[in-house]
Design a protein around this motif. Structure first.
Motif, PDB file in Angstrom:
ATOM      1  N   PHE A   6       1.376  -4.915   6.683  1.00 53.32           N
ATOM      2  CA  PHE A   6       1.205  -3.776   5.794  1.00 53.32           C
ATOM      3  C   PHE A   6      -0.045  -4.004   4.948  1.00 53.32           C
ATOM      4  N   PHE A   7      -0.843  -2.945   4.771  1.00 52.52           N
ATOM      5  CA  PHE A   7      -2.068  -3.064   3.994  1.00 52.52           C
ATOM      6  C   PHE A   7      -2.398  -1.728   3.345  1.00 52.52           C
ATOM      7  N   LEU A   8      -3.273  -1.782   2.339  1.00 48.10           N
ATOM      8  CA  LEU A   8      -3.712  -0.571   1.642  1.00 48.10           C
ATOM      9  C   LEU A   8      -5.045  -0.096   2.195  1.00 48.10           C
ATOM     10  N   LYS A   9      -5.278   1.200   2.042  1.00 50.49           N
ATOM     11  CA  LYS A   9      -6.605   1.773   2.292  1.00 50.49           C
ATOM     12  C   LYS A   9      -7.087   2.341   0.965  1.00 50.49           C
ATOM     13  N   PRO A  10      -7.671   1.472   0.114  1.00 51.47           N
ATOM     14  CA  PRO A  10      -8.067   1.901  -1.226  1.00 51.47           C
ATOM     15  C   PRO A  10      -9.133   2.993  -1.232  1.00 51.47           C
ATOM     16  N   GLY A  17      -4.915   7.483  -8.417  1.00 47.65           N
ATOM     17  CA  GLY A  17      -5.360   6.123  -8.136  1.00 47.65           C
ATOM     18  C   GLY A  17      -4.449   5.371  -7.193  1.00 47.65           C
ATOM     19  N   GLU A  18      -3.559   6.078  -6.517  1.00 46.18           N
ATOM     20  CA  GLU A  18      -2.638   5.437  -5.571  1.00 46.18           C
ATOM     21  C   GLU A  18      -3.219   5.483  -4.158  1.00 46.18           C
ATOM     22  N   SER A  41      -0.611   1.949  -6.340  1.00 51.00           N
ATOM     23  CA  SER A  41      -1.932   1.628  -6.884  1.00 51.00           C
ATOM     24  C   SER A  41      -2.349   0.236  -6.408  1.00 51.00           C
ATOM     25  N   LYS A  42      -3.640   0.062  -6.249  1.00 50.64           N
ATOM     26  CA  LYS A  42      -4.173  -1.226  -5.797  1.00 50.64           C
ATOM     27  C   LYS A  42      -3.804  -2.333  -6.782  1.00 50.64           C
ATOM     28  N   GLU A  43      -3.821  -1.998  -8.066  1.00 56.47           N
ATOM     29  CA  GLU A  43      -3.494  -2.986  -9.099  1.00 56.47           C
ATOM     30  C   GLU A  43      -2.047  -3.467  -8.966  1.00 56.47           C
ATOM     31  N   ARG A  44      -1.110  -2.539  -8.761  1.00 56.60           N
ATOM     32  CA  ARG A  44       0.311  -2.922  -8.624  1.00 56.60           C
ATOM     33  C   ARG A  44       0.536  -3.678  -7.313  1.00 56.60           C
TER      34      ARG A  44
END
Length: 92
Positions: A6-10, A17-18, A41-44
């Protein structure tokens, strides 16, 4: 081996900002990326160590549960193909 990451696409963050959470499913050097329809959010994402740490916010608990349910589908595939499953939460 069947592997789920699992990964984010910022770069696709919404106005809150999510970023969308994606799943990469790999088997025999082939992979496919798919959206989970979930956002964080990238921060969380980073603060919770990619949802590995103890989660305190209800939204994060719901997200983690949803991702766990998504993992159940590849687990059934491992039984069908008799291969090993590796799951990780990416660093993005």
């Amino acid at each position: 081996m069947l592997k789920v990451i699992f990964f984010l696409k910022p770069g696709k963050a919404n106005t809150k900002g999510e970023s969308p959470v994606f799943a990469r499913i790999s088997h025999n050097q082939q992979s496919i990326d798919m959206t989970t329809s979930k956002r964080i959010s990238k921060e969380r994402w980073q603060f919770t160590n990619n949802l590995r740490n103890v989660l305190k916010l209800e939204k994060e608990k719901v997200l983690k549960h949803a991702l766990d349910i998504l993992v159940e589908k590849p687990v059934k595939l491992t039984t069908l193909f008799q291969c090993k499953l590796t799951i990780s939460f990416g660093a993005n």
